[in-house]
Design a protein around this motif. Structure first.
Motif, mmCIF file in Angstrom:
data_model
loop_
_atom_site.group_PDB
_atom_site.id
_atom_site.type_symbol
_atom_site.label_atom_id
_atom_site.label_comp_id
_atom_site.label_asym_id
_atom_site.label_seq_id
_atom_site.Cartn_x
_atom_site.Cartn_y
_atom_site.Cartn_z
ATOM 1 N N UNK A 40 -3.756 4.131 -0.001
ATOM 2 C CA UNK A 40 -3.280 3.677 1.308
ATOM 3 C C UNK A 40 -4.101 2.482 1.795
ATOM 4 N N UNK A 41 -5.065 2.062 0.981
ATOM 5 C CA UNK A 41 -5.913 0.936 1.346
ATOM 6 C C UNK A 41 -5.681 -0.275 0.462
ATOM 7 N N UNK A 42 -6.283 -1.380 0.871
ATOM 8 C CA UNK A 42 -6.255 -2.623 0.099
ATOM 9 C C UNK A 42 -7.633 -2.807 -0.528
ATOM 10 N N UNK A 43 -7.633 -2.985 -1.831
ATOM 11 C CA UNK A 43 -8.881 -3.115 -2.584
ATOM 12 C C UNK A 43 -9.361 -4.560 -2.545
ATOM 13 N N UNK A 44 -10.620 -4.752 -2.133
ATOM 14 C CA UNK A 44 -11.241 -6.081 -2.132
ATOM 15 C C UNK A 44 -12.381 -6.098 -3.150
ATOM 16 N N UNK A 45 -12.431 -7.162 -3.928
ATOM 17 C CA UNK A 45 -13.576 -7.363 -4.822
ATOM 18 C C UNK A 45 -13.980 -8.834 -4.764
ATOM 19 N N UNK A 92 -3.223 -4.409 -3.678
ATOM 20 C CA UNK A 92 -2.628 -3.191 -3.117
ATOM 21 C C UNK A 92 -1.595 -2.663 -4.098
ATOM 22 N N UNK A 93 -1.537 -1.341 -4.237
ATOM 23 C CA UNK A 93 -0.536 -0.734 -5.111
ATOM 24 C C UNK A 93 -0.172 0.652 -4.600
ATOM 25 N N UNK A 94 1.093 1.020 -4.780
ATOM 26 C CA UNK A 94 1.528 2.394 -4.479
ATOM 27 C C UNK A 94 1.874 3.130 -5.766
ATOM 28 N N UNK A 95 1.460 2.563 -6.898
ATOM 29 C CA UNK A 95 1.658 3.057 -8.274
ATOM 30 C C UNK A 95 3.021 2.671 -8.849
ATOM 31 N N UNK A 96 3.943 2.158 -8.011
ATOM 32 C CA UNK A 96 5.227 1.651 -8.514
ATOM 33 C C UNK A 96 5.278 0.126 -8.486
ATOM 34 N N UNK A 97 4.469 -0.468 -7.627
ATOM 35 C CA UNK A 97 4.383 -1.929 -7.509
ATOM 36 C C UNK A 97 2.954 -2.303 -7.171
ATOM 37 N N UNK A 122 0.842 -1.203 0.000
ATOM 38 C CA UNK A 122 0.000 0.000 0.000
ATOM 39 C C UNK A 122 0.872 1.246 0.000
ATOM 40 N N UNK A 123 0.310 2.338 -0.458
ATOM 41 C CA UNK A 123 1.036 3.605 -0.477
ATOM 42 C C UNK A 123 1.113 4.191 0.930
ATOM 43 N N UNK A 124 2.227 4.839 1.218
ATOM 44 C CA UNK A 124 2.369 5.537 2.503
ATOM 45 C C UNK A 124 2.153 7.036 2.341
#
Length: 379
Positions: free
Chosen positions: A163-168, A178-183, A153-155
């Motif tokens: 900053x959250x974890x996406x659930x579907x 989860x992503x911080x846009x780089x991973x 998650x992003x800091x």
């Protein structure tokens, strides 16, 4: 209010609910732990703006008595002082009594503390959740899903939703991303649902909330009930309720980011790759942790890290399998290390689509988990 309770049980519940209490709360009563003593047991509650935790200690379980209630009642005690007091009490049992002026006397053996309490009526009520969208996961599976995604998650608060974890949920499969846009980290699991057609697409849970939940839960195969609403999620374990608010905003369409083709595939020993990158980072610039990877031939890869003012490190890594074109790429080594530490597999497969294109790493023996990384431009 007056009751006697086993100290170990009390300390464990206090530790649980304390994880929801912020030292920076602007509401005085939320700096405390709410204590409710009724004939069936003692309930402790901690809360802030993001999470609320309720822990119940039953009066007795089987032949063992945990709590003896002499007088029912409620109070709120300052968490910082109360938690430290109970942890350091000398005997196996603790007596709590609260008078009409809300002054609490905490005694155990030769120790007696008197601390000022607060009116429990001022404590906010826990969210009322309609339990329509409910599904179950085994506790150890839930902890694994959190471990496999929360680190990514992003800091940064510039995009709070990251900053959250996406659930579907779709067709009985829960996907956590989860992503911080780089991973990006993604993991899937089959779930047990009371509603066979249960589905949702944009549930984003603060990464901090799930990390705190994971610390509280024991490793076990017991099931935990999970209740999803528009703005809250509730986790119901044995004698524990854990509420978390959901983050607002639309999570990016991460499935569109995952490459569907590959130019090169490499299969490597996970532990040896981890150790090689850790050594390479010893000489890297701590700001960007750049590591270079290139193929020597179908059986050997070379990992290098160069910092002009310090020196250079070169690692030779044996490839277990190599398919496709010659490979040359640079990446953030720390991001790869974070992923390798949660991949529970002895071998990893890495799929590359080009020197400046995102690449995928996943366990070689399973397909329910993957990690996606952006390369680093070194020129």
């Amino acid at each position: 209010m007056k009751f006697t309770i086993q100290r170990d049980q009390f300390v464990q519940s206090i530790n649980h609910v304390s994880k929801a209490i912020s030292s920076r709360s602007t509401i005085p009563v939320l700096a405390g732990i709410k204590i409710e003593a009724y004939k069936d047991g003692v309930t402790l509650t901690g809360s802030d703006s993001d999470i609320s935790i309720e822990s119940f200690i039953p009066s007795e379980v089987g032949d063992e008595q945990f709590v003896e209630i002499e007088e029912e009642g409620t109070t709120v005690l300052q968490a910082r002082f109360f938690a430290e007091i109970v942890k350091k009490l000398p005997e196996a049992t603790v007596e709590i009594r609260v008078n009409e002026q809300n002054i609490a006397q905490i005694s155990s053996g030769s120790s007696v503390f008197n601390i000022n309490g607060m009116n429990a009526d001022e404590y906010p009520r826990l969210p009322e959740i309609e339990e329509e969208n409910v599904f179950q996961l085994k506790t150890d599976l839930l902890k694994a899903l959190i471990k496999q995604t929360a680190f990514a998650v992003s800091t940064s608060e510039t995009r709070p939703v990251l900053t959250g974890i996406h659930w579907s949920m779709e067709d009985g499969t829960l996907t956590c991303t989860a992503t911080d846009s780089h991973r990006l980290a993604m993991s899937e699991a089959k779930v047990e649902s009371e509603a066979a057609d249960l589905s949702f697409t944009n549930v984003v849970i603060p990464g901090k909330s799930l990390s705190e939940l994971s610390k509280i839960l024991d490793d076990s195969e017991e099931h935990i009930d999970i209740v999803v609403t528009n703005n809250q999620i509730l986790f119901k374990a044995k004698n524990l309720l854990f509420f978390s608010r959901l983050l607002d905003g639309n999570y990016p369409a991460t499935k569109n980011m995952i490459p569907t083709n590959q130019k090169t595939m490499v299969q490597l020993d996970a532990k040896k790759l981890l150790a090689a990158i850790e050594r390479a980072l010893l000489l890297s610039d701590a700001k960007n942790n750049v590591v270079n990877l290139k193929s020597i031939d179908e059986e050997h890869l070379e990992i290098t890290s160069v910092t002009p003012e310090v020196g250079k490190v070169t690692e030779d890594v044996t490839s277990l399998k190599f398919e496709g074109e010659e490979l040359r790429i640079a990446f953030n080594g720390k991001n790869i290390i974070d992923a390798l530490r949660v991949i529970e597999s002895s071998e990893v497969a890495i799929q590359f689509t080009g020197a400046m294109s995102p690449f995928i790493m996943r366990p070689a023996d399973r397909d329910y988990m993957l990690h996606l990384f952006s390369p680093v431009r070194t020129y």
